[in-house]
Design a protein around this motif. Structure first.
Motif, PDB file in Angstrom:
ATOM      1  N   HIS A  26      30.622  37.122  37.482  1.00 26.86           N
ATOM      2  CA  HIS A  26      29.934  37.476  36.233  1.00 26.86           C
ATOM      3  C   HIS A  26      30.935  37.435  35.097  1.00 26.86           C
ATOM      4  CE1 HIS A  26      31.325  41.422  37.676  1.00 26.86           C
ATOM      5  NE2 HIS A  26      31.143  41.915  36.460  1.00 26.86           N
TER       6      HIS A  26
ATOM      7  N   HIS B  40      32.118  39.642  32.854  1.00 25.31           N
ATOM      8  CA  HIS B  40      32.984  40.738  32.417  1.00 25.31           C
ATOM      9  C   HIS B  40      34.457  40.378  32.592  1.00 25.31           C
ATOM     10  CE1 HIS B  40      29.475  43.778  33.149  1.00 25.31           C
ATOM     11  NE2 HIS B  40      29.308  43.053  32.065  1.00 25.31           N
TER      12      HIS B  40
ATOM     13  N   ASP C 104      36.993  41.887  33.668  1.00 25.42           N
ATOM     14  CA  ASP C 104      37.696  42.247  34.897  1.00 25.42           C
ATOM     15  C   ASP C 104      37.248  41.392  36.091  1.00 25.42           C
ATOM     16  OD1 ASP C 104      35.222  43.694  34.667  1.00 25.42           O
ATOM     17  OD2 ASP C 104      35.836  44.992  36.318  1.00 25.42           O
ATOM     18  N   HIS C 105      36.524  40.294  35.798  1.00 22.36           N
ATOM     19  CA  HIS C 105      36.093  39.359  36.852  1.00 22.36           C
ATOM     20  C   HIS C 105      36.367  37.917  36.433  1.00 22.36           C
ATOM     21  CE1 HIS C 105      34.255  42.447  39.391  1.00 22.36           C
ATOM     22  NE2 HIS C 105      34.310  43.085  38.248  1.00 22.36           N
TER      23      HIS C 105
ATOM     24  N   HIS D 136      23.754  44.249  37.910  1.00 23.94           N
ATOM     25  CA  HIS D 136      24.898  44.518  37.049  1.00 23.94           C
ATOM     26  C   HIS D 136      24.647  43.810  35.718  1.00 23.94           C
ATOM     27  CE1 HIS D 136      29.049  45.886  36.793  1.00 23.94           C
ATOM     28  NE2 HIS D 136      29.446  44.714  36.352  1.00 23.94           N
TER      29      HIS D 136
ATOM     30  N   ASP E 228      30.286  42.910  41.751  1.00 22.22           N
ATOM     31  CA  ASP E 228      29.859  44.151  41.095  1.00 22.22           C
ATOM     32  C   ASP E 228      28.356  44.314  41.253  1.00 22.22           C
ATOM     33  OD1 ASP E 228      32.416  44.549  40.242  1.00 22.22           O
ATOM     34  OD2 ASP E 228      31.929  44.662  38.115  1.00 22.22           O
TER      35      ASP E 228
HETATM   36 NI    NI Z   1      31.371  43.985  35.825  1.00 22.27          NI
END
Ligand code: NI
Ligand code: MN
Length: 226
Positions: free
Chosen positions: A49, A51, A53-54, A110, A140
């Motif tokens: 996804h 975000h 942190d991914h 998410h 996530d």
């Molecule tokens: Ni996330």
């Protein structure tokens, strides 16, 4: 033999015959990462996804290594607009036989906005079919009952978030293990930040007392083989 190295958070390097597959490479700015984005090797990068942190260092790693990026259609298109040439869009429920094995995108509950606010489509998890083994990386997500359907495939290893706050926490991750019924479980997405602090050894004890699964707890940079 498949070697999986946990680079902390949701970042997993999967080494199988013929390919190094790097999932969710959040390395720069990750206080637990034991490898630098400028050093890590990859033939494929998978992004669950949008975000930060991914998605992480996906653009710089793919530009340096020439790795092919697999993600949903919206993120794959966004990555092409960042100058990446080797992208392979898939979408939820769709599997594809890559040269090294099959990967199917699974649902995840998410969000998925990209760093510039662009729409990142729906987030996903990944179901790998490698060397006769099935590995489910939930990425996530909150708990969902359709994990039972994923479990019906016969999962050798489930990679599940336990951090709480942004994803399943320990209680729901235990319920996820019950739904999936994997042989082994690797807990992830905890202790990167204070808000997702968890005790993985306590979770291992609970899961192994209540299910037939074996929980493998790794330190960042450590590997397991299946
Ligand atoms: Ni996330
Ligand atoms: Mn996350």
């Amino acid at each position: 033999m498949i070697k999986l190295t946990w680079h902390s958070h949701a970042c997993i390097l999967v080494e199988t015959a013929g390919a190094r597959i790097l999932v969710d490479p959040f390395l720069t700015g990750n206080p637990l990462a034991t490898v630098k984005a400028q050093e890590v090797g990859a033939d494929y990068v998978l992004v669950s996804h949008g975000h930060g942190d991914h998605l992480g260092d996906t653009v710089s790693i793919a530009k340096r290594t020439g790795a092919t990026v697999i993600s949903n259609f919206e993120i794959a298109t966004w990555l092409q607009n960042q100058g990446l040439e080797n992208v392979h869009p898939q979408h939820i429920g769709g599997g594809f036989d890559h040269p090294w094995g099959r990967v199917k995108l699974t649902i995840a509950h998410h969000g998925s906005a990209l760093p510039d606010g662009s729409y990142g489509g729906n987030p996903c998890g990944f179901l790998f079919y490698l060397e006769g083994k099935k590995i489910y990386h939930a990425c996530d997500t909150g708990l969902f009952y359709d994990m039972k359907l994923i479990g019906e495939e016969g999962i050798d290893l489930a990679i599940l978030p336990i951090g709480d706050n942004f994803t399943m926490g320990p209680d729901d991750a235990l319920r996820a293990v019950r739904l999936i019924g994997p042989r082994k479980v690797l807990p992830i997405h905890y202790n990167t930040f204070d808000v997702i602090a968890q005790d993985p050894q306590a979770w291992k004890t609970r899961v192994e007392e209540n299910t037939a699964a074996e929980v493998v707890v790794l330190e960042p940079g450590q590997s397991l083989e299946i």
